[in-house]
Scaffold this active site. Structure first.
Site, PDB file in Angstrom:
ATOM      1  CB  THR A 102      33.254  31.979  38.419  1.00  0.00           C
ATOM      2  OG1 THR A 102      33.979  32.368  39.169  1.00  0.00           O
ATOM      3  CG2 THR A 102      32.613  33.504  38.394  1.00  0.00           C
ATOM      4  CB  SER A 103      33.447  26.868  38.924  1.00  0.00           C
ATOM      5  OG  SER A 103      34.509  25.407  39.060  1.00  0.00           O
ATOM      6  NE  ARG A 104      35.647  23.305  33.156  1.00  0.00           N
ATOM      7  CZ  ARG A 104      36.242  24.489  33.685  1.00  0.00           C
ATOM      8  NH1 ARG A 104      35.792  25.846  33.783  1.00  0.00           N
ATOM      9  NH2 ARG A 104      37.565  24.382  33.466  1.00  0.00           N
TER      10      ARG A 104
ATOM     11  CD  GLU B  51      31.372  26.612  28.768  1.00  0.00           C
ATOM     12  OE1 GLU B  51      30.539  27.686  30.085  1.00  0.00           O
ATOM     13  OE2 GLU B  51      32.184  26.759  28.567  1.00  0.00           O
TER      14      GLU B  51
ATOM     15  CE  LYS C 142      45.423  26.395  41.913  1.00  0.00           C
ATOM     16  NZ  LYS C 142      45.284  25.500  42.219  1.00  0.00           N
ATOM     17  CB  ILE C 143      39.764  30.533  41.993  1.00  0.00           C
ATOM     18  CG1 ILE C 143      40.314  30.241  41.019  1.00  0.00           C
ATOM     19  CG2 ILE C 143      37.989  31.232  42.059  1.00  0.00           C
ATOM     20  CD1 ILE C 143      39.685  29.536  40.315  1.00  0.00           C
TER      21      ILE C 143
ATOM     22  CG  HIS D 272      34.246  29.338  30.135  1.00  0.00           C
ATOM     23  ND1 HIS D 272      33.714  28.634  30.238  1.00  0.00           N
ATOM     24  CD2 HIS D 272      35.576  29.823  30.785  1.00  0.00           C
ATOM     25  CE1 HIS D 272      34.435  27.937  31.178  1.00  0.00           C
ATOM     26  NE2 HIS D 272      35.513  28.424  31.572  1.00  0.00           N
ATOM     27  CD  GLN D 273      33.682  38.622  29.967  1.00  0.00           C
ATOM     28  OE1 GLN D 273      32.946  39.122  29.383  1.00  0.00           O
ATOM     29  NE2 GLN D 273      34.722  39.618  30.569  1.00  0.00           N
ATOM     30  CB  ALA D 274      35.536  34.043  35.443  1.00  0.00           C
ATOM     31  CG  PHE D 275      40.471  32.682  31.217  1.00  0.00           C
ATOM     32  CD1 PHE D 275      38.781  32.587  30.545  1.00  0.00           C
ATOM     33  CD2 PHE D 275      41.319  32.749  29.843  1.00  0.00           C
ATOM     34  CE1 PHE D 275      38.506  32.849  29.568  1.00  0.00           C
ATOM     35  CE2 PHE D 275      40.819  32.389  28.904  1.00  0.00           C
ATOM     36  CZ  PHE D 275      39.959  32.172  28.330  1.00  0.00           C
TER      37      PHE D 275
ATOM     38  CG  ASP E 287      32.509  33.847  33.187  1.00  0.00           C
ATOM     39  OD1 ASP E 287      32.300  34.255  32.179  1.00  0.00           O
ATOM     40  OD2 ASP E 287      33.515  33.111  33.470  1.00  0.00           O
TER      41      ASP E 287
HETATM   42  P1  NAD Z   1      41.863  24.169  42.471  1.00  0.00           P
HETATM   43  O1  NAD Z   1      41.799  22.909  42.761  1.00  0.00           O
HETATM   44  O2  NAD Z   1      42.453  25.194  43.671  1.00  0.00           O
HETATM   45  O3  NAD Z   1      40.704  24.050  44.089  1.00  0.00           O
HETATM   46  C1  NAD Z   1      39.410  23.018  43.976  1.00  0.00           C
HETATM   47  C2  NAD Z   1      38.591  22.831  44.856  1.00  0.00           C
HETATM   48  O4  NAD Z   1      37.607  22.545  45.161  1.00  0.00           O
HETATM   49  C3  NAD Z   1      39.827  22.126  46.091  1.00  0.00           C
HETATM   50  O5  NAD Z   1      39.862  22.851  47.272  1.00  0.00           O
HETATM   51  C4  NAD Z   1      39.233  20.932  45.987  1.00  0.00           C
HETATM   52  O6  NAD Z   1      39.010  19.969  47.515  1.00  0.00           O
HETATM   53  C5  NAD Z   1      37.182  21.115  46.405  1.00  0.00           C
HETATM   54  N1  NAD Z   1      36.273  20.814  45.511  1.00  0.00           N
HETATM   55  C6  NAD Z   1      36.599  18.980  45.064  1.00  0.00           C
HETATM   56  N2  NAD Z   1      35.331  18.654  45.133  1.00  0.00           N
HETATM   57  C7  NAD Z   1      34.707  19.136  45.942  1.00  0.00           C
HETATM   58  C8  NAD Z   1      33.225  18.847  46.747  1.00  0.00           C
HETATM   59  N3  NAD Z   1      33.270  17.995  46.102  1.00  0.00           N
HETATM   60  N4  NAD Z   1      32.528  19.649  47.473  1.00  0.00           N
HETATM   61  C9  NAD Z   1      33.255  21.034  47.815  1.00  0.00           C
HETATM   62  N5  NAD Z   1      34.693  21.700  47.257  1.00  0.00           N
HETATM   63  C10 NAD Z   1      35.583  19.955  46.033  1.00  0.00           C
HETATM   64  O7  NAD Z   1      40.775  24.788  41.719  1.00  0.00           O
HETATM   65  P2  NAD Z   1      40.569  26.722  41.286  1.00  0.00           P
HETATM   66  O8  NAD Z   1      42.098  27.210  40.762  1.00  0.00           O
HETATM   67  O9  NAD Z   1      40.486  27.190  42.725  1.00  0.00           O
HETATM   68  O10 NAD Z   1      39.962  26.283  39.970  1.00  0.00           O
HETATM   69  C11 NAD Z   1      38.509  26.003  40.390  1.00  0.00           C
HETATM   70  C12 NAD Z   1      37.416  26.124  39.675  1.00  0.00           C
HETATM   71  O11 NAD Z   1      36.896  27.069  38.698  1.00  0.00           O
HETATM   72  C13 NAD Z   1      37.982  24.946  38.554  1.00  0.00           C
HETATM   73  O12 NAD Z   1      37.660  23.909  38.831  1.00  0.00           O
HETATM   74  C14 NAD Z   1      37.855  25.661  36.999  1.00  0.00           C
HETATM   75  O13 NAD Z   1      36.595  24.649  37.016  1.00  0.00           O
HETATM   76  C15 NAD Z   1      37.088  26.828  37.297  1.00  0.00           C
HETATM   77  N6  NAD Z   1      38.010  27.727  36.752  1.00  0.00           N
HETATM   78  C16 NAD Z   1      37.460  28.816  36.003  1.00  0.00           C
HETATM   79  C17 NAD Z   1      37.661  29.533  34.676  1.00  0.00           C
HETATM   80  C18 NAD Z   1      36.932  30.469  33.724  1.00  0.00           C
HETATM   81  O14 NAD Z   1      37.345  31.505  33.423  1.00  0.00           O
HETATM   82  N7  NAD Z   1      35.528  30.955  34.541  1.00  0.00           N
HETATM   83  C19 NAD Z   1      38.769  29.907  35.311  1.00  0.00           C
HETATM   84  C20 NAD Z   1      39.999  28.773  35.947  1.00  0.00           C
HETATM   85  C21 NAD Z   1      39.051  27.263  36.561  1.00  0.00           C
END
Ligand code: NAD
Length: 328
Positions: free
Chosen positions: A229-231, A260, A151-152, A292-295, A255
């Site tokens: 901005t993921s983990r 953290e 999604k993101i 960690h404020q992206a959300f 982020d």
């Molecule tokens: P999502 O589940 O819609 O998408 C994640 C994608 O990563 C999927 O398409 C999946 O197939 C893919 N993936 C899995 N393993 C992989 C690999 N080894 N290599 C490449 N791609 C791989 O999730 P999303 O809603 O798009 O969120 C993505 C990430 O953003 C979350 O996992 C979360 O950790 C992070 N996040 C961060 C914040 C923030 O405030 N910073 C807020 C929400 C989410």
């Protein structure tokens, strides 16, 4: 509700104002082995990204009568799912509260860092109108590599396409939405080799831990910009610091940070910084960090509270919920 802040209380109280509200006890404490006793007698606990839901904590929750864990976030890498299953508990989450919020913050970080807005802001306030050190680059025509096209990742691709960038991407599954946005799937190695900017949007799994390490950085273009901005643990911070020192990495915007847990979401401005790696990151003029404020938008907070309350109502009514995390 653990790790509760005033804003959580505000949004959850608003969403819980129904005829049959849940009784919510807001606790500032992080959920750990030490604080788990606070949940005693609660049918459910609500936890966030840096709460510890390891075996010992889950064992403590079970002993106190807790049946349900409601994560008020999407990720659940901080939960021992095996233990949840073994203790016969159920866990729910908020799968998507505002992917737009995270995608937009990713671009905000990049634009700030690239155009040195963070430095210009301070200079102008001090009457310093020198442009030295503020050179940026045009985004138009650059190649952006997106790892994780859920999604993101897709929304980030859409925004970069709006800036005239080429988007290449890698994922374990191909997403038709990404293709329709003009994103082109390539191998991870090719993505490292071709990208001017790399943006991480995959979850933290065993297979993605330290995805960006010394070896990966070695495959990247000299002068690459990395966005996360993921983990935090997707990046080996020590390796990235080395890359920044040699200039192989030109810009880093994050982020999230692998350690953290001990830093973010608290005011530590009067404390002596104990994390030397984080302290080193703070010294680079070409590193931009948010905590960690992206959300953190009104849209997302409303949605988090609404979905979490809905999840709990569903669990209470029928012992199951569409937002359950599969334990199979
Ligand atoms: P999502 O589940 O819609 O998408 C994640 C994608 O990563 C999927 O398409 C999946 O197939 C893919 N993936 C899995 N393993 C992989 C690999 N080894 N290599 C490449 N791609 C791989 O999730 P999303 O809603 O798009 O969120 C993505 C990430 O953003 C979350 O996992 C979360 O950790 C992070 N996040 C961060 C914040 C923030 O405030 N910073 C807020 C929400 C989410």
């Amino acid at each position: 509700m653990f790790s509760s802040k005033s804003y959580d209380e505000q949004y959850f109280k608003a969403e819980n104002a129904s005829e049959r509200p849940h009784e919510i006890i807001f606790q500032e404490a992080k959920l750990t082995e030490r604080s788990v006793k606070l949940a005693e007698g609660s049918q459910a606990v609500c936890a966030f990204v840096n709460d510890h839901l390891d075996r010992a904590v889950l064992d403590g929750l079970k002993a106190g009568g807790t049946e349900y864990v409601a994560m008020r976030c999407a990720g659940f890498n901080n939960v021992d799912l095996k233990a949840v299953a073994e203790f016969g508990m159920k866990i729910v989450r908020v799968p998507a509260y505002s992917p737009n919020a995270v995608a937009e913050h990713t671009l905000a970080l990049l634009l700030t860092l690239n155009r040195r807005i963070h430095r210009a802001y301070n200079r102008v306030r001090e009457g310093n109108f020198s442009l030295n050190g503020l050179v940026g680059f045009d985004l138009n025509g650059l190649t952006v590599g997106i790892i994780g096209t859920g999604k993101i990742g897709c929304l980030v691709a859409k925004l970069f396409r709006g800036f005239g960038c080429h988007v290449i991407c890698s994922d374990v599954f191909e997403n038709e939405m990404m293709k329709s946005l003009g994103g082109c799937y390539v191998s991870q190695d090719e993505l490292f080799k071709e990208s001017d900017i790399i943006s991480l949007h995959c979850p933290l799994l065993e297979s993605t831990y330290h995805l960006i390490d010394e070896e990966a950085i070695g495959k990247m273009k000299r002068g690459v910009t990395i966005l996360n901005t993921s983990r935090g643990a997707l990046i080996d911070t020590v390796a990235v610091i080395r890359g920044l020192k040699t200039g192989h990495i030109e810009n880093l915007a994050i982020d999230v940070y692998e350690e953290e847990d001990n830093l973010f979401f608290e005011d530590q401005s009067s404390e002596v910084m104990q994390d030397d790696i984080f302290a080193r990151l703070l010294t680079f003029p070409n590193v931009l960090i948010t905590g960690h404020q992206a959300f953190f938008t009104d849209t997302a907070l409303t949605q988090i509270a609404r979905v979490t309350i809905g999840n709990l109502t569903e669990l209470e009514a029928r012992g199951a919920c569409e937002n359950e995390i599969s334990l199979g």
